[in-house]
Design a protein around this motif. Structure first.
Motif: not given
Ligand code: ZN
Length: 274
Positions: A110-119, A263-274
């Protein structure tokens, strides 16, 4: 292999599976306008907060997480990987993140980890045996520091992860075709990784000399494969690598090299399902 999904548009890797949701966003399918059009997921890009929230709501509805479950990195090109937990829910979207952390990991559902990238290179890790995940931002400095190997070490220490169990997905970033640098970048990679890094570095003529300055040698580097090398050295063998270059496709991704600060930011997201 990576797959594309639409409305909003995002990518997933079939290497990451079992009890987890994840995505790599593109720039399509949100509500932001102007140069942030339309799926901007960064809170420091000059966007209205309500737009960013709505973008997370739309992406999350498609992928399977809620904006209230997000936990952000705070990216400063370090090799710091922090363990986060339920108390961090909302870090980044609802309050500023204080400690520097270019990578974050957890074993809590239930924690959606988010990191950002634009290159820069976004990397997601999943251990389906010990049930742990990580999100890692690796620009060239983070790649030279081996942050993705730090993430594997942190998962092993904190959660008992066996690196052989890890599923890894290296997302869209600037490719060998477009990541042009001076000599300092290949020097840093060779210092960190030795000759194993050489296949992923291409010498490519000389940069034009500035007025009165000396011409510098010019290189192209493959950040995705350099991160894959760090992962293999850390004992990870299940590694999926996106073929997309952000700089080649500014219509689809945000690219810092293409657009600079507008520019904006893209996100990579990963979460263990509850
Ligand atoms: Zn390219």
């Amino acid at each position: 292999m990576f797959h594309t999904h639409y409305q909003p548009e995002y990518l997933t890797s079939d290497t990451i599976s079992g009890g987890v949701v994840h995505c790599f966003s593109t720039r399509h399918g949100g509500v932001s306008t102007g140069y942030l059009s339309s799926l901007n997921l960064g809170t420091h890009r000059g966007d209205e907060w309500d737009n960013v929230y709505e973008n997370y709501r739309r992406l999350g509805a498609a992928v399977g997480f809620a904006p209230e479950q997000t936990v952000f990195t705070r990216q400063t090109h370090t090799d710091i990987v922090a363990r986060v937990g339920a108390g961090n829910r909302g870090d980044g979207l609802f309050r500023e993140v204080e400690p520097e952390r270019d990578g974050i990991c957890t074993n809590e559902p239930g924690l959606a980890l988010v990191c950002f990238a634009a290159d820069c290179t976004p990397i997601l890790l999943h251990d389906p045996v010990r049930h742990a995940v990580a999100a890692v931002h690796a620009g060239w400095r983070g790649t030279a520091k081996g942050i993705v190997a730090r993430a594997v070490e942190t998962m092993t220490r904190e959660f008992g992860t066996d690196p052989a169990d890890i599923q890894a997905a290296i997302g869209p970033c600037i490719g060998l075709c477009c990541f042009e640098t001076g000599p300092e970048v290949p020097e840093a990679m060779l210092a960190a990784l030795g000759e194993d890094a050489a296949p992923f570095i291409r010498r490519d003529g000389t940069l034009p000399s500035a007025l009165g300055g000396e011409a510098a040698e010019k290189y192209h580097l493959d950040l995705k494969q350099l991160n894959a090398l760090w992962l293999r050295r850390a004992g990870v063998s299940r590694i999926d690598v996106s073929c997309d270059c952000t700089r080649c496709r500014p219509d689809r991704f945000w690219s810092h090299r293409f657009a600079g600060q507008e520019r904006g930011s893209m996100a990579a997201v990963i979460m263990l399902k509850e």
